[in-house]
Write an enzyme that holds these catalytic residues in place. Structure first.
Site, mmCIF file in Angstrom:
data_model
loop_
_atom_site.group_PDB
_atom_site.id
_atom_site.type_symbol
_atom_site.label_atom_id
_atom_site.label_comp_id
_atom_site.label_asym_id
_atom_site.label_seq_id
_atom_site.Cartn_x
_atom_site.Cartn_y
_atom_site.Cartn_z
ATOM 1 N N ARG A 50 0.817 -1.222 0.000
ATOM 2 C CA ARG A 50 0.000 0.000 0.000
ATOM 3 C C ARG A 50 0.851 1.273 0.000
ATOM 4 O O ARG A 50 0.577 2.191 -0.781
ATOM 5 C CB ARG A 50 -0.971 -0.022 1.187
ATOM 6 C CG ARG A 50 -2.104 -1.018 1.028
ATOM 7 C CD ARG A 50 -3.017 -1.004 2.235
ATOM 8 N NE ARG A 50 -2.279 -1.319 3.458
ATOM 9 C CZ ARG A 50 -2.699 -1.046 4.685
ATOM 10 N NH1 ARG A 50 -3.854 -0.415 4.869
ATOM 11 N NH2 ARG A 50 -1.977 -1.381 5.727
ATOM 12 N N ASN A 99 -6.353 -2.698 1.981
ATOM 13 C CA ASN A 99 -6.336 -4.157 2.011
ATOM 14 C C ASN A 99 -7.750 -4.670 2.179
ATOM 15 O O ASN A 99 -8.564 -4.050 2.881
ATOM 16 C CB ASN A 99 -5.512 -4.672 3.198
ATOM 17 C CG ASN A 99 -4.015 -4.510 2.998
ATOM 18 O OD1 ASN A 99 -3.546 -4.368 1.875
ATOM 19 N ND2 ASN A 99 -3.270 -4.540 4.091
#
Length: 818
Positions: free
Chosen positions: A30, A48
């Site tokens: 990320r 996520n």
């Protein structure tokens, strides 16, 4: 990796959703997306969820494509992108780009393997001006514990062994900063807030670490090792036992206390320069040693310096690894020589993980323990790699590799969710989910009660981590394997079908799956050489030539079946196999008439021959076995290698390989290789490898006092020649029309033998066969579960209506599918 454009909006400013699948959580994915998106001035968010990482982004399509290309071209070091899917998104996004909270859902993504300390963290740990100087638990997104600390999903701190440690302000700031390499690194910690190492004395006597060092407990442990002490070290996935590898008396003491008679010890060295003093290092070996997985790598012990023979008795290889954690880095910082770093257990038992268990079970071996207060959630052994035929090959798949999934070949995309139970020795299990195989870490030998308990615990853990609900259970058809008995317990509930798969067919299927061989591919010739596996005829197999695909097999050839005198005792005592082989080829009177002068004859004459002959004649505790492994044992016994007993599985074969004279192997006339012929078995007509001529040549060489290394070379070369000859015979001559097969799969534990493997590959490739073999999955029983899983999936998808409809049943997969 595949990229799928399910929709392609055409507006100048587009809003899309990008799905990244694979090993993309807990690996810094990320923040990598965040940094690239910010640089490209895109708006949106990344998060996520249960299926991986989801990116929602708005901007010009060309810029969005640039974002995807950057991520795909330079992903975070520990990530592995399996697929990228791009679809239109109808929601409203923010103008800037942000990382948002995880979304909960089904677990369709990966739990990452543990990763060795990265270079950045290693520098911090040894930098006197860094905040984490000499901190034994330094980590970041690119390294550190994963599987060994995880309790559940989603992977965040609350569901790991780090949950008791509240982050200090400095660590929390790093954890929240997307530009920091510790962003959302769940094990993040430092001196102020994280776990702490402590040196304890196991005999209860008082001491202070200042007696041994002015630095800290870890450095004090180093001093103790240098003084000849055995120290228990709490490693990443279990306790280890450490001592100075150059002190022969200490190594002997460790062997005696650990009850490990002959099995080689693993070694750890501070750096590559230390290893090079004892071993030659090829490029592939260096790459494996320094990889994030940091396995034990088996190396040729041909350096300028030598370690005591007690490290690896009878072998010419040493198993080295580099420090895997900051604790190991600090422990070895002042060690300019290797240390033994072996599993913390008694021989045959599983590695100790708990602190109380450590004091109970290791106090009789180690005087001191370097422990800490971070719980080991899951036992994970060290992985083992050997470079063979120019490439690295896993012999044991555990730390650093498991549970990274293995993508299934073409045709398996719609495979049902399955659970494959594996074997009994070197056990693993395997889940099939979402077109991938999730192979567990090495479990060990299930005959040990504690190992079997750990195996069952891990079955439950993996089911929870991957939210896995199998539609069927696959097991080995051996009636007494504990893994198979446990599978039948699943069936007993009446809810899950059970499929039983032949052992050697599973080996072949594992090799095919690892190599991406398509579900609808032509049958291959699987050559499976191992110790034992239960055959369809209720005898033991172990030297098999199978025309096979994923659905079924035809047994096309075999090794000569020889009685295993004493059953399992024949595995432990190689002389039994030698006697059985010789008596299968000649009478005792013939052996006496021609070879009475041999010491070998005198040795066998002292054995209870009448009882042994009766056992073989009446098949009482003497099951026939077409085992290549037992042939290796017999040859080793003929050369007085582990003749009376072997202290671990495969010891005789390993020592026989180590004995080989390489010059004889490379330069001697092929005609002097020991001959093995290929007649047909009476009754079945099955071609088999007959060692009669080999044994006459072996006994003749013993009469001539031929050096044992030369004889070992002739045995390996002759065996490889016979395997190639059988392959040619089964394939048919190209002049007679198309060969029955063009691809050969080499599998089974005997192909861990470097010399046999390389000799067979060279000969088969010279005959224009395509050779498949193992690299990412062990060729031994550690890969069995993968083969079971793909056989089960293939069978269910193609041929069994009851399974497709979910009706409980029990099916054994026998020949005929090819």
């Amino acid at each position: 990796m595949s990229r799928l454009n399910l929709a392609a909006p055409q507006n100048p400013v587009e809003v899309v959703e990008i799905r990244f699948r694979g090993r993309v959580q807990g690996v810094g994915f990320r923040p990598a997306v965040w940094r690239h998106a910010r640089e490209l001035r895109l708006g949106g968010e990344v998060l996520n969820d249960g299926e991986g990482v989801l990116v929602r982004v708005q901007g010009e399509r060309a810029i969005i494509d640039m974002l995807v290309d950057r991520i795909a071209g330079d992903p975070p070091p520990l990530s592995q992108i399996e697929a990228i899917e791009i679809t239109a998104y109808a929601g409203v996004l923010r103008d800037d780009f942000a990382i948002v909270e995880s979304a909960h859902g089904g677990a369709h993504t990966e739990i990452s393997p543990d990763a060795a300390l990265c270079a950045d963290c290693a520098r911090e740990t040894t930098d006197p001006f860094a905040r984490r100087f000499r901190y034994p638990f330094t980590n970041c997104t690119n390294c550190g514990p994963r599987l060994s600390i995880v309790d559940g999903i989603p992977y965040d701190r609350a569901k790991t062994a780090m949950s008791p440690f509240a982050m200090c302000a400095d660590c929390a700031r790093e954890y929240r900063d997307p530009s920091d390499r510790r962003f959302h690194a769940e094990p993040i910690a430092c001196h102020a807030c994280g776990p702490k190492a402590k040196l304890v004395r196991l005999d209860g006597r008082h001491f202070t670490f200042e007696q041994f060092s002015m630095l800290d407990d870890v450095d004090a442990a180093c001093s103790l090792i240098q003084k000849g002490e055995i120290v228990a070290v709490k490693g990443l996935g279990g306790y280890q036992l450490a001592c100075d590898a150059t002190q022969a008396d200490t190594v002997r003491r460790l062997r005696k206390l650990k009850q490990r008679d002959g099995k080689p010890f693993a070694l750890m060295a501070r750096d590559v320069d230390v290893i090079r003093r004892f071993c030659d290092l090829a490029e592939h070996e260096l790459v494996a040693l320094t990889s994030p997985a940091a396995p034990i790598v088996l190396l040729h012990a041909n350096g300028p310096e030598h370690l005591p023979d007690e490290i690896a008795p009878g072998l010419r290889t040493l198993g080295f690894m580099l420090p895997t954690t900051p604790l190991h880095v600090l422990l070895l910082r002042r060690m300019d020589r290797p240390v033994v770093m072996t599993s913390g257990n008694l021989s045959s038992e599983p590695q100790v993980t708990g602190d109380t268990e450590m004091t109970e079970r290791l106090a009789g071996i180690a005087t001191f323990a370097l422990t800490h207060d971070r719980r080991i959630a899951n036992r994970v052994d060290d992985s083992v790699v050997r470079v063979v035929a120019g490439g690295p090959r896993l012999l044991r798949r555990a730390r650093g590799y498991a549970p990274a999934p293995i993508a299934l070949p073409r045709g398996f995309a719609k495979a049902p969710d399955l659970l494959a139970m594996g074997g009994e020795l070197k056990a693993t299990f395997c889940l099939l989910k979402d077109g991938a195989a999730i192979l567990s870490q090495h479990q060990g030998d299930l005959e040990d009660v504690a190992t079997f308990d750990d195996y069952r615990k891990n079955l439950s853990l993996y089911a929870a981590l991957f939210e896995h609900e199998p539609t069927a259970v696959i097991a080995d058809m051996h009636p007494e394997y504990l893994s198979s008995k446990l599978a039948r317990e699943h069936l007993a509930g009446g809810t899950l079908p059970l499929m039983e798969v032949q052992h050697h067919h599973a080996h072949v299927a594992a090799c095919l799956a690892e190599n991406g061989y398509a579900l609808d591919g032509r049958p291959v010739l699987g050559i499976v050489l191992d110790g034992l596996g239960w055959g369809e005829d209720a005898t033991f197999w172990g030297g098999e030539f199978m025309l096979a695909d994923y659905v079924g097999y035809t047994r096309a050839g075999t090794f000569k079946p020889i009685p295993m005198l004493g059953g399992v005792q024949a595995v432990r005592e190689p002389w039994r196999n030698l006697y059985a082989h010789l008596m299968a080829e000649m009478s005792w009177a013939e052996l006496t008439m021609n070879f009475a002068e041999l010491e070998l004859h005198s040795y066998l004459a002292a054995k209870p021959r009448a009882l042994l002959d009766s056992m073989a004649r009446n098949r009482i505790n003497a099951p026939p076995a077409s085992s290549c492994g037992r042939l290796f044992d017999a040859m080793a016994a003929a050369l007085d290698v582990c003749r009376d007993a072997q202290s671990y599985e495969g010891e005789a074969a390993a020592r026989l390989e180590a004995m080989v004279d390489e010059k004889t192997l490379a330069d001697e006339d092929e005609a002097l290789a020991y001959p093995l012929t290929i007649p047909n078995l009476a009754g079945t007509g099955l071609p088999y490898i007959e060692p009669l001529a080999m044994w006459h040549a072996v006994l003749g060489d013993l009469i001539l006092k031929t050096p044992a290394p030369v004889m070992a070379a002739r045995f390996h070369k002759g065996l490889a020649k016979s395997i190639a000859a059988m392959t040619r015979k089964l394939a048919g001559s190209p002049e007679d029309g198309e060969r029955r097969f063009s691809t050969v799969a080499l599998t089974g534990g005997c192909f861990q033998n470097r010399i046999l493997f390389e000799e067979v590959v060279r000969r088969l490739e010279r005959e224009q066969f395509t050779v498949l073999s193992h690299a990412r999955v062990p060729s031994n029983d550690g890969g069995l579960a993968l083969g079971q899983a793909v056989i089960g999936a293939a069978h269910l998808m193609k041929s069994n209506k009851d399974f497709r409809e979910g009706k409980p049943s029990c099916v054994s997969v026998f020949p005929g599918g090819s």
